[in-house]
Design a protein around this motif. Structure first.
Motif, PDB file in Angstrom:
ATOM      1  N   ASN A   1     -10.343  -0.491 -22.308  1.00 45.65           N
ATOM      2  CA  ASN A   1     -10.587  -1.906 -22.298  1.00 45.65           C
ATOM      3  C   ASN A   1     -11.803  -1.978 -21.159  1.00 45.65           C
ATOM      4  O   ASN A   1     -11.572  -1.476 -20.210  1.00 45.65           O
ATOM      5  N   GLN A   2     -12.826  -2.583 -21.544  1.00 43.57           N
ATOM      6  CA  GLN A   2     -14.198  -2.696 -20.792  1.00 43.57           C
ATOM      7  C   GLN A   2     -13.484  -3.307 -19.471  1.00 43.57           C
ATOM      8  O   GLN A   2     -14.049  -2.912 -18.316  1.00 43.57           O
ATOM      9  N   TRP A   3     -12.639  -4.414 -19.652  1.00 40.39           N
ATOM     10  CA  TRP A   3     -12.517  -5.088 -18.398  1.00 40.39           C
ATOM     11  C   TRP A   3     -11.557  -4.448 -17.446  1.00 40.39           C
ATOM     12  O   TRP A   3     -11.624  -4.507 -16.291  1.00 40.39           O
ATOM     13  N   PHE A   4     -10.325  -3.630 -17.920  1.00 34.59           N
ATOM     14  CA  PHE A   4      -9.740  -2.734 -17.385  1.00 34.59           C
ATOM     15  C   PHE A   4     -10.605  -1.783 -16.633  1.00 34.59           C
ATOM     16  O   PHE A   4     -10.576  -1.618 -15.262  1.00 34.59           O
ATOM     17  N   LEU A   5     -11.553  -1.146 -17.262  1.00 38.92           N
ATOM     18  CA  LEU A   5     -12.464  -0.133 -16.469  1.00 38.92           C
ATOM     19  C   LEU A   5     -13.206  -0.637 -15.391  1.00 38.92           C
ATOM     20  O   LEU A   5     -13.423  -0.056 -14.238  1.00 38.92           O
ATOM     21  N   LEU A   6     -13.750  -1.838 -15.826  1.00 37.87           N
ATOM     22  CA  LEU A   6     -14.392  -2.548 -14.623  1.00 37.87           C
ATOM     23  C   LEU A   6     -13.485  -2.867 -13.442  1.00 37.87           C
ATOM     24  O   LEU A   6     -14.056  -2.723 -12.185  1.00 37.87           O
ATOM     25  N   ALA A   7     -12.543  -3.263 -13.861  1.00 40.69           N
ATOM     26  CA  ALA A   7     -11.590  -3.780 -12.490  1.00 40.69           C
ATOM     27  C   ALA A   7     -11.320  -2.485 -11.703  1.00 40.69           C
ATOM     28  O   ALA A   7     -11.216  -2.391 -10.626  1.00 40.69           O
ATOM     29  N   MET A   8     -11.014  -1.432 -12.491  1.00 37.05           N
ATOM     30  CA  MET A   8     -10.650   0.048 -11.842  1.00 37.05           C
ATOM     31  C   MET A   8     -12.001   0.361 -11.037  1.00 37.05           C
ATOM     32  O   MET A   8     -11.896   0.957  -9.733  1.00 37.05           O
ATOM     33  N   THR A   9     -13.051   0.258 -11.692  1.00 42.46           N
ATOM     34  CA  THR A   9     -14.222   0.378 -10.633  1.00 42.46           C
ATOM     35  C   THR A   9     -14.321  -0.350  -9.349  1.00 42.46           C
ATOM     36  O   THR A   9     -14.485   0.113  -8.298  1.00 42.46           O
ATOM     37  N   ILE A  10     -14.265  -1.361  -9.581  1.00 40.50           N
ATOM     38  CA  ILE A  10     -14.290  -2.398  -8.373  1.00 40.50           C
ATOM     39  C   ILE A  10     -13.208  -2.217  -7.402  1.00 40.50           C
ATOM     40  O   ILE A  10     -13.211  -1.905  -6.222  1.00 40.50           O
ATOM     41  N   LEU A  11     -11.990  -1.932  -7.991  1.00 43.66           N
ATOM     42  CA  LEU A  11     -10.810  -1.532  -7.171  1.00 43.66           C
ATOM     43  C   LEU A  11     -10.990  -0.262  -6.428  1.00 43.66           C
ATOM     44  O   LEU A  11     -10.714  -0.231  -5.061  1.00 43.66           O
ATOM     45  N   SER A  12     -11.658   0.829  -7.192  1.00 41.02           N
ATOM     46  CA  SER A  12     -11.835   1.864  -6.379  1.00 41.02           C
ATOM     47  C   SER A  12     -12.964   1.887  -5.223  1.00 41.02           C
ATOM     48  O   SER A  12     -12.602   2.419  -4.142  1.00 41.02           O
ATOM     49  N   CYS A  13     -13.956   1.109  -5.387  1.00 39.18           N
ATOM     50  CA  CYS A  13     -14.863   0.991  -4.511  1.00 39.18           C
ATOM     51  C   CYS A  13     -14.304   0.217  -3.131  1.00 39.18           C
ATOM     52  O   CYS A  13     -14.512   0.606  -1.979  1.00 39.18           O
ATOM     53  N   TYR A  14     -13.399  -0.900  -3.436  1.00 34.63           N
ATOM     54  CA  TYR A  14     -12.730  -1.574  -2.196  1.00 34.63           C
ATOM     55  C   TYR A  14     -11.881  -0.567  -1.802  1.00 34.63           C
ATOM     56  O   TYR A  14     -12.047  -0.514  -0.298  1.00 34.63           O
ATOM     57  N   LEU A  15     -10.914   0.198  -2.358  1.00 38.59           N
ATOM     58  CA  LEU A  15     -10.047   1.000  -1.618  1.00 38.59           C
ATOM     59  C   LEU A  15     -10.653   2.096  -0.820  1.00 38.59           C
ATOM     60  O   LEU A  15     -10.296   2.412   0.226  1.00 38.59           O
ATOM     61  N   LEU A  16     -11.742   2.735  -1.410  1.00 26.68           N
ATOM     62  CA  LEU A  16     -12.517   3.698  -0.633  1.00 26.68           C
ATOM     63  C   LEU A  16     -12.935   3.248   0.858  1.00 26.68           C
ATOM     64  O   LEU A  16     -12.998   3.700   1.765  1.00 26.68           O
ATOM     65  N   ASN A  17     -13.372   1.805   1.016  1.00 24.11           N
ATOM     66  CA  ASN A  17     -14.073   1.451   2.100  1.00 24.11           C
ATOM     67  C   ASN A  17     -13.135   0.180   2.793  1.00 24.11           C
ATOM     68  O   ASN A  17     -13.490  -0.394   3.678  1.00 24.11           O
ATOM     69  N   SER A  18     -11.933   0.142   2.448  1.00 22.80           N
ATOM     70  CA  SER A  18     -10.951  -0.786   3.051  1.00 22.80           C
ATOM     71  C   SER A  18     -10.540  -0.475   4.413  1.00 22.80           C
ATOM     72  O   SER A  18     -11.023   0.874   4.808  1.00 22.80           O
ATOM     73  N   LYS A  19     -10.019  -1.130   4.955  1.00 22.23           N
ATOM     74  CA  LYS A  19      -9.387  -1.038   6.313  1.00 22.23           C
ATOM     75  C   LYS A  19      -7.968  -0.586   6.160  1.00 22.23           C
ATOM     76  O   LYS A  19      -7.212  -0.611   7.662  1.00 22.23           O
ATOM     77  N   ILE A  20      -7.530  -0.329   5.087  1.00 19.77           N
ATOM     78  CA  ILE A  20      -6.071   0.248   4.970  1.00 19.77           C
ATOM     79  C   ILE A  20      -5.861   1.622   5.638  1.00 19.77           C
ATOM     80  O   ILE A  20      -6.604   2.505   5.444  1.00 19.77           O
ATOM     81  N   GLU A  21      -4.909   1.801   6.487  1.00 16.20           N
ATOM     82  CA  GLU A  21      -4.644   2.875   7.140  1.00 16.20           C
ATOM     83  C   GLU A  21      -3.486   3.854   6.428  1.00 16.20           C
ATOM     84  O   GLU A  21      -2.461   3.166   6.107  1.00 16.20           O
ATOM     85  N   LEU A  22      -3.971   5.041   5.980  1.00 18.27           N
ATOM     86  CA  LEU A  22      -3.224   5.761   5.019  1.00 18.27           C
ATOM     87  C   LEU A  22      -2.805   7.194   5.760  1.00 18.27           C
ATOM     88  O   LEU A  22      -3.750   7.706   6.584  1.00 18.27           O
TER      89      LEU A  22
END
Length: 245
Positions: free
Chosen positions: A170-191
Motif C-alpha cells: 500500500n503506497q500510504w503504508f510505504l510512505l508512512a514507513m519512510t517518514i517513520l524511518s527518517c524520524y526514528l533515525l534522528n529522534s531524541k529517543i535514547e536506546l
C-alpha cells in the motif's frame, strides 16, 4: 599489522553493501537482504575486533560510518524505491529485471524512498560528532532501521499472505514507513546498545531479555518478527530508566 584488521573487516562491510545495492537495483531483494545482513555482521565484528586488539582509531570511526552509509543507508533506500515502484505497478514482482529497462516513464513517488538514505547519512554524521553514544544510542541505529525496511520484501516473499501483501504494498503504508524511518533515525529517543562490559545478568538484564524475546519471535514468526522486534527494542528502551541501561 593488527591495527589494519578492523579496517579490513569494515571494508568487507563496504563490499557486501555494494553487492547488496546491485541486487536491490536488479530487484533481487532477497539476495540484497542477504548481503546487507552479512555486511551488518561485519559492522558488528569490526568494532569488536578494534576493542579486543585495542586499536581504536579516528580513521576506523570514519570508515565505519562511510560503510554504514552504503550497507545500512543506500540499500534500504533502494529497497524502498523498489517497493514504492511495485505499489504503483500493482503487485509483487520479486524476480523482475531492472524495471526502467522496460519502462522509462518513472514516477517521482519511488524516489521518496531515498529519504531513508538521506536520513541515515545525517544520523551517521551526527553520531561521529557525539562522543556520548557509547553504552546507548540516541535515535534508531542505522543497521536496525535497515533491517526494518528490508524485512518488508522478505515478508512478501516468505509469508505470501494476501492481507499482509495488501498492507506492505500500500503506497500510504510505504510512505508512512519512510517518514517513520527518517524520524526514528534522528529522534531524541535514547536506546540501549547491545554492548556487554561483563556477562552478569544483573548488569545486562535488559539486553539478555531482549535477545531471548527476539530469538523466540524469529523462531515463531520468521521475518514478520522483525518489525515487532524493532518495536520491542524501542518500547523497552523507553520503559527502562536510563540508569539501568
Amino acid at each position: 599489522m593488527k591495527r589494519h584488521i578492523p579496517n579490513f573487516i569494515t571494508l568487507m562491510n563496504v563490499f557486501c553493501g555494494c553487492v547488496a545495492v546491485v541486487f536491490a537495483v536488479l530487484n533481487q531483494l532477497e539476495l540484497a537482504a542477504s548481503f546487507m545482513f552479512l555486511g551488518i555482521i561485519f559492522d558488528f565484528f569490526d568494532g569488536l575486533a578494534a576493542r579486543i586488539l585495542d586499536v581504536k582509531s579516528d580513521l576506523g570511526l570514519q570508515l565505519d560510518s562511510l560503510a554504514d552509509v552504503i550497507t545500512s543507508g543506500l540499500v534500504p533506500g533502494v529497497v524502498m524505491f523498489q517497493l514504492l515502484n511495485m505499489s504503483e505497478m500493482g503487485g509483487w514482482n520479486a524476480g523482475s529485471s531492472i524495471f526502467w529497462a522496460k519502462n522509462l516513464d518513472i514516477s517521482p513517488l519511488p524516489f521518496l524512498g531515498f529519504l531513508i538514505t538521506m536520513a541515515s547519512a545525517y544520523r551517521l554524521a551526527k553520531f561521529n560528532l557525539d562522543e556520548g553514544q557509547q553504552s546507548s544510542f540516541v535515535g534508531l541505529p542505522t543497521p536496525a532501521n535497515a533491517l526494518l525496511i528490508v524485512s518488508l520484501p522478505l515478508i512478501l516473499l516468505h509469508h505470501n499472505n494476501d492481507f499482509l501483501n495488501s498492507i506492505v504494498l500500500n503506497q500510504w503504508f510505504l510512505l508512512a514507513m519512510t517518514i517513520l524511518s527518517c524520524y526514528l533515525l534522528n529522534s531524541k529517543i535514547e536506546l540501549f546498545a547491545l554492548k556487554f562490559n561483563n556477562w552478569s545478568f544483573k548488569d545486562n538484564a535488559l539486553r539478555y531479555i531482549f535477545i531471548i524475546v527476539s530469538l523466540v519471535l524469529l523462531i515463531t514468526m520468521r521475518f514478520l518478527a522483525v518489525p515487532l522486534i524493532i518495536l520491542f527494542y524501542i518500547l523497552s528502551s523507553l520503559l527502562v530508566p536510563n540508569t539501568k541501561k
